[in-house]
Design a protein around this motif. Sequence first.
Motif, PDB file in Angstrom:
ATOM      1  N   ALA A 130       0.830  -1.204   0.000  1.00  0.00           N
ATOM      2  CA  ALA A 130       0.000   0.000   0.000  1.00  0.00           C
ATOM      3  C   ALA A 130       0.868   1.258   0.000  1.00  0.00           C
ATOM      4  O   ALA A 130       0.593   2.213  -0.733  1.00  0.00           O
ATOM      5  CB  ALA A 130      -0.923  -0.006   1.213  1.00  0.00           C
ATOM      6  N   GLY A 134       0.968   3.871  -3.067  1.00  0.00           N
ATOM      7  CA  GLY A 134       0.618   5.265  -2.791  1.00  0.00           C
ATOM      8  C   GLY A 134       1.747   6.219  -3.123  1.00  0.00           C
ATOM      9  O   GLY A 134       1.541   7.235  -3.786  1.00  0.00           O
ATOM     10  N   TYR A 135       2.953   5.879  -2.674  1.00  0.00           N
ATOM     11  CA  TYR A 135       4.103   6.734  -2.947  1.00  0.00           C
ATOM     12  C   TYR A 135       4.385   6.788  -4.445  1.00  0.00           C
ATOM     13  O   TYR A 135       4.635   7.853  -5.006  1.00  0.00           O
ATOM     14  CB  TYR A 135       5.328   6.221  -2.188  1.00  0.00           C
ATOM     15  CG  TYR A 135       6.573   7.016  -2.460  1.00  0.00           C
ATOM     16  CD1 TYR A 135       6.743   8.292  -1.938  1.00  0.00           C
ATOM     17  CD2 TYR A 135       7.581   6.500  -3.258  1.00  0.00           C
ATOM     18  CE1 TYR A 135       7.884   9.028  -2.197  1.00  0.00           C
ATOM     19  CE2 TYR A 135       8.728   7.228  -3.530  1.00  0.00           C
ATOM     20  CZ  TYR A 135       8.870   8.487  -2.996  1.00  0.00           C
ATOM     21  OH  TYR A 135      10.005   9.205  -3.267  1.00  0.00           O
ATOM     22  N   THR A 137       2.329   6.318  -6.903  1.00  0.00           N
ATOM     23  CA  THR A 137       1.289   7.088  -7.575  1.00  0.00           C
ATOM     24  C   THR A 137       1.510   8.582  -7.387  1.00  0.00           C
ATOM     25  O   THR A 137       1.363   9.365  -8.336  1.00  0.00           O
ATOM     26  CB  THR A 137      -0.107   6.682  -7.050  1.00  0.00           C
ATOM     27  OG1 THR A 137      -0.286   5.266  -7.276  1.00  0.00           O
ATOM     28  CG2 THR A 137      -1.209   7.435  -7.740  1.00  0.00           C
ATOM     29  N   ALA A 138       1.900   8.984  -6.186  1.00  0.00           N
ATOM     30  CA  ALA A 138       2.161  10.407  -5.923  1.00  0.00           C
ATOM     31  C   ALA A 138       3.332  10.922  -6.760  1.00  0.00           C
ATOM     32  O   ALA A 138       3.251  12.008  -7.347  1.00  0.00           O
ATOM     33  CB  ALA A 138       2.437  10.626  -4.433  1.00  0.00           C
ATOM     34  N   PRO A 166       3.908   2.014  -9.057  1.00  0.00           N
ATOM     35  CA  PRO A 166       2.526   1.718  -8.671  1.00  0.00           C
ATOM     36  C   PRO A 166       1.905   0.590  -9.489  1.00  0.00           C
ATOM     37  O   PRO A 166       1.117  -0.196  -8.950  1.00  0.00           O
ATOM     38  CB  PRO A 166       1.780   3.043  -8.876  1.00  0.00           C
ATOM     39  CG  PRO A 166       2.644   3.862  -9.746  1.00  0.00           C
ATOM     40  CD  PRO A 166       4.047   3.399  -9.521  1.00  0.00           C
TER      41      PRO A 166
END
Length: 188
Positions: A130, A134-135, A137-138, A166
């Motif tokens: 996760a 998340g990282y 995607t950012a 991601p």
Amino acid sequence: MTLSARPDAPKQAQLAQALAGKAEAELSTHAAPRSAWTRFEELLVGGLALAALLVCSYNVFVRYFVPRLTLEAADEVQVYLVIWSVFLALGWSRAADRHVRADLFVAMFAPGFRPSGQHFRRVARTRVRAVAAGYGTAVTWQTWSYGDVSTTSLRFPLWIYSAALPVGALLMAAAYAKRCLNLFGKKA
């Protein structure tokens, strides 16, 4: 001193036999028929790795024999191909149960605590996926929104490079979710 003359020879032979049995069981487990998606993943990952090898081989060859034909951005292209092949292989390696895991650590627990160690490992793996998704995607969103491109003459959009993390984390999570559903008796 021969192996049979050593005092720990029976223990060594037992360990070797256990490892051989585990290897044989793992090989027979993975000999099951593969799905069309798995074959596609294998071909894609293998194709990307082969393309990286070919680009590298070409550049090495021409650098020594015909230097004017050297590709300027070959190193950059190789990195992109290898990164994508590695991250795309995450889902395949999880689905095939060939990923790196902390079995040795869990095996050191007393037999009564091993299920707790397995649950802890599952929670930790899920958390890491996760965070990685998340990282990643950012970072991908940031490189896309800023319009970041590589500094070479190729001017490659860096969001495509960043998207490998991601995508790989999501493929791995999907394979893990399918495996968890199968553990509960459902077909995924």
